[in-house]
Write an enzyme that holds these catalytic residues in place. Structure first.
Site, short mmCIF file in Angstrom:
data_model
loop_
_atom_site.label_atom_id
_atom_site.label_comp_id
_atom_site.label_asym_id
_atom_site.label_seq_id
_atom_site.Cartn_x
_atom_site.Cartn_y
_atom_site.Cartn_z
N ASN A 88 -26.43 5.21 -36.42
CA ASN A 88 -25.08 5.52 -35.95
C ASN A 88 -25.15 6.07 -34.53
O ASN A 88 -26.16 6.64 -34.12
CB ASN A 88 -24.43 6.57 -36.86
N HIS A 117 -22.98 8.69 -32.10
CA HIS A 117 -21.96 9.74 -32.21
C HIS A 117 -21.66 10.28 -30.81
O HIS A 117 -22.57 10.53 -30.02
CB HIS A 117 -22.46 10.88 -33.10
N SER A 166 -25.23 10.55 -28.91
CA SER A 166 -26.49 10.59 -29.65
C SER A 166 -26.60 9.39 -30.58
O SER A 166 -25.62 9.04 -31.25
CB SER A 166 -26.59 11.86 -30.50
N ASP A 197 -23.16 13.15 -39.77
CA ASP A 197 -23.73 13.29 -38.43
C ASP A 197 -24.95 14.21 -38.43
O ASP A 197 -25.22 14.91 -37.44
CB ASP A 197 -22.68 13.82 -37.43
#
Length: 220
Positions: free
Chosen positions: A117, A119, A146, A155
């Protein structure tokens, strides 16, 4: 052998486009001054049928699918349906690129060690939503994005790499978002390039870059 990527989106797909370009899957007539990495986006899945990113994928000749989360009884049923679609594309890495759904532990476990992912904050700062305004409100000197492995904590997975910029006094949440997006479009392809070229191992704890454990995020 080319790394097989499946990308999950909910909106405009600007990070998807950056990844397509880095894979050499840019639309006809487009040119980008970049090195093409040995990877291919083999499928794009969205939970919204009106997501602009689906058009980006179609122009690049990439298979797409839409699953509306509102059509399912609960989050678990939706995630199981996503797994069924994603697995047909046989991905090496599943890439979350603006996918605005919280994933169930079962989904995360199914793709453990191959689920990434991006973020829009310098994690562990500002997990969750509204990161740009929160960075301004906190008086942060720097802000950024990030790329991290996904685990069951929102997260909260191991951070692989970050890109940062200075927060200016004149910044609003909107201008900061635009500037961070530009960083995202460089950072995500860079990290995926490390995976595609065999430099980054995602299936170890912590991940390893060039054979060394990543105990702190790489800053680009």
């Amino acid at each position: 052998m080319s790394l097989r990527l499946v990308v999950l989106i909910s909106g405009s797909g600007s990070n998807l486009q950056a990844i397509l370009d880095a894979c050499g899957q840019r639309q006809a007539g487009r040119h980008a001054d970049i090195d093409v990495m040995p990877a291919q986006v083999v499928g794009v899945l969205s939970n919204r049928s009106d997501a602009l990113g689906l058009s980006r994928a179609a122009r690049a000749g990439v298979a797409t699918a839409t699953l509306a989360h509102t059509d399912f009884a609960d989050r678990a049923a939706f995630d199981q349906a996503m797994i069924a679609v994603i697995d047909r594309w046989q991905p090496d890495v599943v890439v979350l690129a603006g996918f605005m759904r919280i994933l169930t532990p079962a989904f995360v476990q199914h793709y453990s060690g191959r689920l990434l992912n991006i973020h829009p904050s310098l994690l562990p700062l500002h997990k969750g939503l509204n990161t740009h305004q929160r960075a301004i409100d906190a008086g942060d000197v720097e802000h950024g994005c990030s790329v991290h492995l996904v685990n069951a904590e929102l997260d909260g997975g191991p951070v692989i790499a970050q890109a940062a910029l200075r927060v200016e006094e004149s910044d609003t949440a909107e201008t900061l978002a635009q500037r961070v997006h530009a960083l995202e479009h460089r950072l995500y392809p860079a990290v995926l390039g490390w995976v595609a070229n065999g430099r980054l191992q995602l299936d170890t704890v912590p991940p390893r870059l060039d054979g060394q454990p990543l105990t702190t995020p790489i800053r680009l």
